[in-house]
Design a protein around this motif. Structure first.
Motif, PDB file in Angstrom:
ATOM      1  N   THR A 174      59.092 -70.220   1.315  1.00  0.00           N
ATOM      2  CA  THR A 174      59.317 -70.544   2.814  1.00  0.00           C
ATOM      3  C   THR A 174      58.087 -70.148   3.661  1.00  0.00           C
ATOM      4  O   THR A 174      57.792 -70.608   4.536  1.00  0.00           O
ATOM      5  CB  THR A 174      60.727 -69.860   3.074  1.00  0.00           C
ATOM      6  OG1 THR A 174      61.477 -70.479   2.185  1.00  0.00           O
ATOM      7  CG2 THR A 174      60.959 -70.120   4.529  1.00  0.00           C
ATOM      8  N   LEU A 178      55.892 -72.202   6.165  1.00  0.00           N
ATOM      9  CA  LEU A 178      56.186 -71.966   7.464  1.00  0.00           C
ATOM     10  C   LEU A 178      54.745 -71.738   8.138  1.00  0.00           C
ATOM     11  O   LEU A 178      54.409 -72.187   9.338  1.00  0.00           O
ATOM     12  CB  LEU A 178      57.075 -70.735   7.838  1.00  0.00           C
ATOM     13  CG  LEU A 178      57.162 -70.083   9.158  1.00  0.00           C
ATOM     14  CD1 LEU A 178      57.740 -71.213   9.925  1.00  0.00           C
ATOM     15  CD2 LEU A 178      58.036 -68.850   9.103  1.00  0.00           C
ATOM     16  N   GLN A 198      55.832 -80.149   5.608  1.00  0.00           N
ATOM     17  CA  GLN A 198      56.039 -78.903   5.576  1.00  0.00           C
ATOM     18  C   GLN A 198      56.895 -78.071   6.518  1.00  0.00           C
ATOM     19  O   GLN A 198      57.787 -77.202   5.928  1.00  0.00           O
ATOM     20  CB  GLN A 198      54.490 -77.761   5.889  1.00  0.00           C
ATOM     21  CG  GLN A 198      53.679 -78.081   4.915  1.00  0.00           C
ATOM     22  CD  GLN A 198      52.702 -79.066   5.204  1.00  0.00           C
ATOM     23  OE1 GLN A 198      52.811 -80.052   5.616  1.00  0.00           O
ATOM     24  NE2 GLN A 198      51.391 -79.237   4.524  1.00  0.00           N
ATOM     25  N   PHE A 202      59.979 -76.078   4.524  1.00  0.00           N
ATOM     26  CA  PHE A 202      60.273 -74.706   4.673  1.00  0.00           C
ATOM     27  C   PHE A 202      61.618 -74.496   5.062  1.00  0.00           C
ATOM     28  O   PHE A 202      62.262 -73.656   4.731  1.00  0.00           O
ATOM     29  CB  PHE A 202      59.408 -74.013   5.761  1.00  0.00           C
ATOM     30  CG  PHE A 202      59.813 -73.986   7.067  1.00  0.00           C
ATOM     31  CD1 PHE A 202      60.730 -73.201   7.421  1.00  0.00           C
ATOM     32  CD2 PHE A 202      58.970 -74.707   8.052  1.00  0.00           C
ATOM     33  CE1 PHE A 202      61.110 -73.339   8.902  1.00  0.00           C
ATOM     34  CE2 PHE A 202      59.427 -74.965   9.335  1.00  0.00           C
ATOM     35  CZ  PHE A 202      60.404 -73.977   9.745  1.00  0.00           C
TER      36      PHE A 202
END
Length: 293
Positions: A174, A178, A198, A202
């Motif tokens: 994550t 992120l 992305q 995430f």
């Protein structure tokens, strides 16, 4: 910017620790598991307070990742361990023994030595898809194996540690996703952020990590779950930072204090884990019990 990233990361660790402690308090009173556990917990005020802490940690983490390398930001979340135990002890009506304070000191001192010697640097905000595919496949594979090994019927401490390790891997993925998504936002704006894969990856990884964390906290003691969660997150994040974003740490003779700092962190975690097993129960009046349940 490095100092700002470090400050945001420490704030994120503290916020996440508060969230974990309150979630543990709520999860300890539920007998359900899986998705039914989450459905039960969302109706509990203590769990909602914990989720506010988790959301705050995500915001601080985003700000930290925009300003610094993943290899710096995520290891600072090791501080979540002493923060969580210090918050959870009074919340669960326990008193941390004196040895626990030595563990806290070991974690803080070891982390300071390690990051000062390593001096992570050279971060990129984006990685090519040829790097993302093997990283995601390996990370998801590790999470799946940990969940399979944590089947019901295994010892509680082992199940908690395995599920927490799976959650830690999810947290690290994550954070990496992120970092890439927030880099897109900073460079190209909100529309590009929404178009980036992305951004959604995430969010999905974060939900999976939270679900695994809830089950880890319910499966066994915090002393088993929290070290696996915190140290696993730091180790996987450091690996992702170096392989995805070309982040680097100092080598040569700097490896000596780096190893010393890492060993001090491990020693602090071990001392804290043993201290938790000797926590003293603080008597609670019937009136206070009614307020906290």
């Amino acid at each position: 910017m490095i100092e700002l990233a470090a400050a945001f990361a420490v704030a994120g660790a503290a916020s996440n620790a508060v969230g974990t402690a309150f979630q543990r308090k709520a999860a300890s009173t539920s007998s359900r598991g899986g998705l039914r556990l989450v459905a039960d917990l969302v109706r509990r005020p203590l769990w909602m307070i914990g989720m506010c802490g988790v959301v705050g940690a995500a915001l601080f983490q985003s700000l930290a990742l925009v300003n610094g390398p993943l290899a710096l930001v995520q290891p600072l979340f090791i501080l979540e361990l002493p923060f969580a135990l210090l918050v959870a002890a009074p919340l669960m009506h326990r008193r941390l023994p004196r040895s626990g304070w030595w563990g806290v000191g070991g974690c803080v001192a070891g982390l300071t030595i390690l990051l000062t010697a390593a001096a992570p640097h050279g971060a990129l905000d984006h990685a090519p898809l040829t790097r993302w595919i093997p990283a995601l496949c390996l990370g998801v594979g590790v999470m799946a194996v940990a969940v399979l090994l944590a089947r019901p019927g295994r010892p509680a401490a082992r199940r908690a540690a395995l599920l927490a390790a799976a959650s830690a891997t999810g947290n690290a993925l994550t954070a990496a996703l992120l970092k890439s998504a927030t880099g897109t936002f900073a460079d190209h704006g909100f529309v590009a952020f929404l178009r980036s894969w992305q951004t959604y990856a995430f969010a999905l990884a974060g939900v999976a990590a939270v679900l695994l964390l809830e089950n880890a906290l319910q499966a066994g003691p915090l002393a088993a779950a929290q070290p696996a969660l915190t140290i696993g997150d730091a180790v996987v994040s450091l690996t992702l930072g170096m392989t995805l974003f070309d982040e680097r740490i100092r080598t040569g003779w700097w490896l000596v204090p780096e190893v010393g700092g890492a060993l001090l962190i491990v020693a602090g975690v071990v001392v804290l884990s043993r201290a938790v097993q000797r926590i003293v129960v603080v008597p609670v009046s019937a009136q206070e019990q009614g307020v906290t349940t």
